[in-house]
Design a protein around this motif. Structure first.
Motif, PDB file in Angstrom:
ATOM      1  N   ALA A 272     -42.176  -2.176  -6.965  1.00 56.92           N
ATOM      2  CA  ALA A 272     -41.757  -3.364  -6.218  1.00 56.92           C
ATOM      3  C   ALA A 272     -41.418  -4.536  -7.121  1.00 56.92           C
ATOM      4  N   SER A 273     -42.036  -4.586  -8.305  1.00 51.95           N
ATOM      5  CA  SER A 273     -41.761  -5.684  -9.239  1.00 51.95           C
ATOM      6  C   SER A 273     -40.595  -5.387 -10.167  1.00 51.95           C
ATOM      7  N   GLY A 274     -40.022  -4.180 -10.053  1.00 53.16           N
ATOM      8  CA  GLY A 274     -38.875  -3.827 -10.867  1.00 53.16           C
ATOM      9  C   GLY A 274     -39.194  -3.067 -12.134  1.00 53.16           C
ATOM     10  N   LEU A 275     -40.487  -2.784 -12.391  1.00 55.35           N
ATOM     11  CA  LEU A 275     -40.864  -2.042 -13.590  1.00 55.35           C
ATOM     12  C   LEU A 275     -40.648  -0.549 -13.381  1.00 55.35           C
ATOM     13  N   LEU A 276     -40.332   0.136 -14.466  1.00 53.33           N
ATOM     14  CA  LEU A 276     -40.106   1.577 -14.421  1.00 53.33           C
ATOM     15  C   LEU A 276     -41.433   2.322 -14.350  1.00 53.33           C
ATOM     16  N   GLU A 277     -41.534   3.236 -13.398  1.00 46.66           N
ATOM     17  CA  GLU A 277     -42.755   4.021 -13.234  1.00 46.66           C
ATOM     18  C   GLU A 277     -42.646   5.310 -14.039  1.00 46.66           C
ATOM     19  N   CYS A 278     -43.611   5.523 -14.955  1.00 47.41           N
ATOM     20  CA  CYS A 278     -43.530   6.642 -15.892  1.00 47.41           C
ATOM     21  C   CYS A 278     -43.582   7.995 -15.187  1.00 47.41           C
ATOM     22  N   ALA A 279     -44.423   8.142 -14.169  1.00 49.55           N
ATOM     23  CA  ALA A 279     -44.548   9.428 -13.491  1.00 49.55           C
ATOM     24  C   ALA A 279     -43.239   9.820 -12.808  1.00 49.55           C
ATOM     25  N   LYS A 280     -42.588   8.860 -12.207  1.00 47.07           N
ATOM     26  CA  LYS A 280     -41.316   9.147 -11.536  1.00 47.07           C
ATOM     27  C   LYS A 280     -40.208   9.425 -12.559  1.00 47.07           C
ATOM     28  N   LEU A 281     -40.230   8.718 -13.675  1.00 49.63           N
ATOM     29  CA  LEU A 281     -39.272   8.997 -14.735  1.00 49.63           C
ATOM     30  C   LEU A 281     -39.453  10.409 -15.283  1.00 49.63           C
ATOM     31  N   TYR A 282     -40.708  10.821 -15.441  1.00 49.98           N
ATOM     32  CA  TYR A 282     -41.020  12.140 -15.997  1.00 49.98           C
ATOM     33  C   TYR A 282     -40.436  13.257 -15.136  1.00 49.98           C
ATOM     34  N   ALA A 283     -40.350  13.010 -13.819  1.00 50.09           N
ATOM     35  CA  ALA A 283     -39.863  14.042 -12.901  1.00 50.09           C
ATOM     36  C   ALA A 283     -38.347  14.225 -12.966  1.00 50.09           C
ATOM     37  N   LEU A 284     -37.642  13.300 -13.582  1.00 47.74           N
ATOM     38  CA  LEU A 284     -36.183  13.395 -13.645  1.00 47.74           C
ATOM     39  C   LEU A 284     -35.734  14.320 -14.773  1.00 47.74           C
ATOM     40  N   PRO A 285     -34.555  14.919 -14.665  1.00 50.53           N
ATOM     41  CA  PRO A 285     -34.001  15.692 -15.789  1.00 50.53           C
ATOM     42  C   PRO A 285     -33.847  14.783 -17.006  1.00 50.53           C
ATOM     43  N   PRO A 286     -34.080  15.296 -18.214  1.00 53.23           N
ATOM     44  CA  PRO A 286     -34.005  14.457 -19.422  1.00 53.23           C
ATOM     45  C   PRO A 286     -32.698  13.679 -19.553  1.00 53.23           C
ATOM     46  N   ALA A 287     -31.560  14.305 -19.238  1.00 48.62           N
ATOM     47  CA  ALA A 287     -30.267  13.626 -19.397  1.00 48.62           C
ATOM     48  C   ALA A 287     -30.159  12.415 -18.480  1.00 48.62           C
ATOM     49  N   VAL A 288     -30.742  12.508 -17.288  1.00 51.26           N
ATOM     50  CA  VAL A 288     -30.709  11.393 -16.343  1.00 51.26           C
ATOM     51  C   VAL A 288     -31.719  10.329 -16.766  1.00 51.26           C
ATOM     52  N   ARG A 289     -32.915  10.770 -17.134  1.00 52.01           N
ATOM     53  CA  ARG A 289     -33.971   9.829 -17.531  1.00 52.01           C
ATOM     54  C   ARG A 289     -33.543   8.992 -18.745  1.00 52.01           C
ATOM     55  N   ARG A 290     -32.961   9.631 -19.734  1.00 49.96           N
ATOM     56  CA  ARG A 290     -32.586   8.901 -20.946  1.00 49.96           C
ATOM     57  C   ARG A 290     -31.459   7.911 -20.687  1.00 49.96           C
ATOM     58  N   ARG A 291     -30.623   8.206 -19.749  1.00 48.08           N
ATOM     59  CA  ARG A 291     -29.582   7.231 -19.390  1.00 48.08           C
ATOM     60  C   ARG A 291     -30.202   5.993 -18.758  1.00 48.08           C
ATOM     61  N   ILE A 292     -31.209   6.175 -17.946  1.00 46.94           N
ATOM     62  CA  ILE A 292     -31.905   5.045 -17.338  1.00 46.94           C
ATOM     63  C   ILE A 292     -32.600   4.217 -18.419  1.00 46.94           C
ATOM     64  N   LEU A 293     -33.211   4.892 -19.380  1.00 43.32           N
ATOM     65  CA  LEU A 293     -33.902   4.188 -20.457  1.00 43.32           C
ATOM     66  C   LEU A 293     -32.910   3.406 -21.320  1.00 43.32           C
ATOM     67  N   ARG A 294     -31.792   4.006 -21.612  1.00 37.62           N
ATOM     68  CA  ARG A 294     -30.784   3.326 -22.427  1.00 37.62           C
ATOM     69  C   ARG A 294     -30.258   2.076 -21.709  1.00 37.62           C
ATOM     70  N   ARG A 295     -29.984   2.211 -20.425  1.00 39.20           N
ATOM     71  CA  ARG A 295     -29.477   1.079 -19.656  1.00 39.20           C
ATOM     72  C   ARG A 295     -30.511  -0.043 -19.612  1.00 39.20           C
TER      73      ARG A 295
END
Length: 348
Positions: A272-295
């Motif tokens: 709700a505060s806009g922070l990235l949740e690690c558990a939800k990030l972990y569930a994503l495919p690496p190619a998608v997750r790393r794009r979110i991290l880069r952005r």
């Protein structure tokens, strides 16, 4: 009897791009601005399309095709040459290019002198200065688009350079046919080889200038062009350039799809505060997750051009290999750290 096949090929490529530009303008124009039946002084002015011309065979062929095709479509055609000031007499050569473009019938035509910095190496610095000058010229002249003479050979070289950097699928996608703010830059020749452009100039008796930097082994692209690609063709046979250009298009399609997926997924992995949740990030495919991290890193202030795959991999280990490690320092004084199951990326 029609034009030489090489001339026909470059004209067709330019004609298609100009049709695209007109179609886009028509789609953007409100219906009430349709020109039929309106007085001439109330009609929208013809779009201005510029060609970026160095005087080399590729850009001279492009300039000649633009000068031939634009008037038939009601498009104004002009030209810009950039004087990088890196060689003695560069100002005189720029003046010669201006004269040649005007002889083709292009108007307006300008020569713009730039100062090339040192950031990122000589080739990158020259490219940054050139695009900044082209953007400024387009804004000043009110140009709808700028045509660039990059060929299929240039695309193959760009793919190999991206492969050598190990930067991922986006770097393998090479140069886009349409890029820049609002799709300003257009590359009609990405499916045309360098030799075809040169033949078009010879057939039309167009004088061309061969930049000595293009054969200088001090430059990475020059070594690749004159040593690397010939060695690959000798080892693998003809068709390497075409295959690399095809790889660029396939990679671009894949990268665009993954970027779109990442954009859609990003909202679902933030709290709700806009922070990235690690558990939800972990569930994503690496190619998608790393794009979110880069952005997220770029939004926090990390310069995109200085943010490499190794940086994102280190941040990714905060998600996939968490062992209580400390913060990760990124370019632009950006810091990434894991706190209470959240990933915090901000300027430190």
């Amino acid at each position: 009897m029609g034009p030489h096949p090489a001339v026909a090929a470059i004209r067709l490529a330019v004609r298609r791009v100009l049709h695209d530009i007109l179609t886009e303008q028509t789609a953007e124009r409100p219906r009430e601005h349709v020109t039929i039946g309106r007085p001439p002084h109330e009609r929208p002015s013809a779009p201005l399309v510029l060609v970026a011309c160095s005087g080399g065979a590729d850009s001279m062929a492009l300039a000649s095709a633009l000068a031939f095709e634009a008037p038939k479509l009601g498009i104004c055609a002009g030209g810009i040459t950039v004087d990088h000031g890196l060689q003695p007499g560069s100002d005189l050569r720029a003046a010669e290019v201006v004269l040649r473009l005007r002889e083709l019938g292009l108007d307006p035509v300008e020569s713009v002198a730039v100062t090339v910095g040192r950031g990122g190496g000589p080739e990158a610095a020259a490219r940054d200065a050139r695009y900044a000058a082209l953007d400024a010229a387009a804004d000043r002249l009110g140009a709808t688009a700028i045509l660039l003479g990059h060929t299929r050979d240039d695309q193959a070289e760009t793919v190999l350079l991206g492969l050598a950097r190990g930067s991922g699928i986006r770097s393998l996608s090479g140069m886009a046919a349409v890029s820049g703010s609002g799709g300003r830059y257009r590359r009609p020749f990405l499916h045309i080889d360098r030799q075809t452009a040169r033949k078009a100039c010879m057939t039309q008796s167009l004088p061309v200038w061969d930049d000595p930097h293009n054969t200088d082994p001090a430059y990475t692209r020059s070594r690749l062009r004159h040593e690397g690609l010939p060695a690959l063709e000798k080892a693998l046979g003809k068709g390497v350039v075409e295959a690399l250009a095809r790889t660029a298009q396939l990679s671009r399609d894949d990268a665009d799809a993954l970027d779109a997926w990442a954009s859609q997924a990003e909202a679902s992995v933030r709290d709700a505060s806009g922070l990235l949740e690690c558990a939800k990030l972990y569930a994503l495919p690496p190619a998608v997750r790393r794009r979110i991290l880069r952005r997220a890193a770029i939004e926090a202030g990390a310069p995109a051009g200085s943010l490499f795959a190794r940086h994102i991999e280190e941040v990714d280990r905060l998600i996939t290999g968490w062992r209580g490690q400390g913060a990760i320092n990124l370019p632009g004084r950006v810091v990434a750290q894991r706190q209470g199951g959240r990933l915090v990326i901000r300027q430190g």
